[in-house]
Scaffold this active site. Structure first.
Site, short mmCIF file in Angstrom:
data_model
loop_
_atom_site.label_atom_id
_atom_site.label_comp_id
_atom_site.label_asym_id
_atom_site.label_seq_id
_atom_site.Cartn_x
_atom_site.Cartn_y
_atom_site.Cartn_z
N ARG A 1 109.68 18.73 52.44
CA ARG A 1 111.05 19.24 52.51
C ARG A 1 111.92 18.25 53.29
NH1 ARG A 1 112.17 24.41 52.29
NH2 ARG A 1 114.20 23.60 51.71
N ASP B 1 104.83 32.50 45.45
CA ASP B 1 105.84 32.74 46.49
C ASP B 1 105.71 34.20 46.90
OD1 ASP B 1 108.09 32.65 48.14
OD2 ASP B 1 109.55 32.59 46.50
N ARG C 1 122.80 28.23 53.16
CA ARG C 1 121.75 29.16 52.74
C ARG C 1 122.33 30.56 52.84
NH1 ARG C 1 115.50 30.10 54.37
NH2 ARG C 1 115.39 28.34 52.94
N CYS D 1 105.88 27.76 48.76
CA CYS D 1 107.04 27.24 49.51
C CYS D 1 106.99 27.60 50.99
CB CYS D 1 108.33 27.74 48.87
SG CYS D 1 108.41 29.54 48.81
N GLN E 1 113.88 22.90 47.54
CA GLN E 1 112.46 23.27 47.54
C GLN E 1 111.76 22.67 46.32
OE1 GLN E 1 110.64 25.39 49.87
NE2 GLN E 1 109.01 24.38 48.74
N HIS F 1 116.75 27.58 44.59
CA HIS F 1 116.30 26.89 45.81
C HIS F 1 116.01 25.43 45.42
CE1 HIS F 1 115.01 26.34 49.79
NE2 HIS F 1 113.91 27.07 49.83
N1 CP Z 1 110.50 27.22 52.12
C1 CP Z 1 111.59 27.50 52.87
O1 CP Z 1 112.75 27.43 52.42
O2 CP Z 1 111.31 27.82 54.15
P1 CP Z 1 112.33 28.40 55.22
O3 CP Z 1 112.77 29.75 54.74
O4 CP Z 1 111.56 28.45 56.50
O5 CP Z 1 113.51 27.47 55.31
N1 NVA Z 2 111.82 33.57 47.45
C1 NVA Z 2 111.81 33.46 48.90
C2 NVA Z 2 111.78 32.02 49.29
C3 NVA Z 2 111.73 31.77 50.79
C4 NVA Z 2 111.74 30.31 51.12
C5 NVA Z 2 113.02 34.16 49.47
O1 NVA Z 2 114.12 34.03 48.91
O2 NVA Z 2 112.88 34.85 50.49
#
Ligand code: CP
Ligand code: NVA
Length: 330
Positions: free
Chosen positions: A315, A229, A106, A270, A136, A133
């Protein structure tokens, strides 16, 4: 030909066919049933995975770790590595490839995930980058499938808000691949990137679905799911003022859910979500801009239509499916 995903990375769903995505969703449903029935798993026995996070996470990290443990594998959370500081990405990837069967990444640049895959020689799973993502989006469609009461290809998903972020990109891709009707509802400044939009519009059409972009909230009409989101993704924190200006008319309120005209429509997010003042960021935004909720109202978030915690649970099952399919023993 049977689907075979052993040794594959999941960097973006653009690399996966509809059949391969369908296979992952079916496997996730199976693994969920197995866990619910208390059947112990062993599909990742003898497998070691490493989890690298440049950005914060609750769900993704916990899903990778528990998925791994449920199936008898081992997970290392690598929070303070030498990568990019005292050791190049290439050298780090080569080392990790000697120790581990798979790498979760990530972070910011999609290119980092791609290079990790290239140099490590083991599957790399994208746990979120600035662009995509993918894990997700698998959980999102699994959740829709559980609640819609009809095939995914007959569903309409309306995404309201920042339609060019990582979550929206992956949703548009998965919907186009599986032939859903995907409606992005956003201000013109936050439309999906033109090249991706063009490709996904064409792909959706070929698969019996559609991709549309509108600035009016009436476009949620007929939706089976309304999705939103955060307005400011990780790494974009300097843009709060601009995003609030652009998006304050796009909050998912009870009126927006009503506009679907579908009492069975579900609400998805999400997470994490700004639906009240119980976060440090929420409190700061309240103080500076006077908003007490942002992308979704507390009433929708807590309503019977909201399935955000089913989505969060999924997830785990979908990430487990990705690891089992790409490095598992079956
Ligand atoms: N939805 C999601 O990716 O959550 P986190 O940022 O907590 O991993
Ligand atoms: N779009 C958001 C998703 C978090 C799971 C971000 O990138 O922060």
């Amino acid at each position: 030909m049977p689907v075979q995903l052993k040794g594959r990375s999941l960097l973006t769903l653009l690399d996966y066919s509809a059949e391969e995505i369908r296979y992952l969703l079916d496997l996730a449903h199976d693994l969920k049933r197995k866990k619910r029935a208390g059947i112990p798993g062993g599909l990742l026995r003898g497998r070691n995975v490493v989890l690298i996070f440049e950005k914060t996470s609750t769900r993704t990290r916990c899903a990778f770790e528990t998925a791994c443990w449920d199936e008898g594998g081992n997970a290392t959370f690598l929070s303070n590595s030498q990568m990019g500081k005292k050791e190049s990405l290439e050298d780090t990837a080569k080392v990790l490839g000697r120790f581990y069967d798979g790498i979760e990444f990530r972070g910011f640049a999609q290119q980092t995930a791609e290079e990790l895959a290239r140099f490590s020689g083991v599957p790399v799973w994208n746990g979120l980058t600035d662009l995509y993502h993918p894990t997700q989006a698998l959980a999102d469609l699994m959740t829709l499938e559980e609640h819609a009461g009809k095939p995914l290809a007959d569903c309409k998903l309306a995404y309201v808000g920042d339609a060019r972020n990582n979550v929206a990109n992956s949703l548009m891709i998965i919907c186009a691949k599986l032939g859903l009707r995907y409606a992005a509802v956003c201000p013109k400044e936050l439309r999906p990137e033109a090249g991706l939009l063009k490709d996904m519009t064409r792909l959706a059409k070929a698969n019996g679905g559609s991709v549309t972009v509108s600035s009016g909230l009436d476009a949620v009409k007929g939706a089976d799911a309304v999705y939103t989101d955060v307005w400011v993704s990780m790494g974009e924190e300097a843009r709060f003022a601009e995003r609030i200006r652009l998006l304050r008319g796009y909050a998912v309120t009870p009126e927006v859910m009503e506009k679907t005209g579908n009492p069975r429509a579900i609400f998805l997010h999400c997470l994490p979500a700004f639906h009240d003042l119980n976060t440090a960021t929420g409190a700061e935004v309240h103080e500076q801009y006077g908003l007490s909720e942002m992308e979704v109202s507390d009433a929708v978030f807590r309503s019977a239509q909201s399935h955000v915690f089913d989505q969060a649970e999924n997830r785990l099952h979908t990430i487990k499916a990705v690891m089992v399919a790409t490095i598992g023993r079956q």
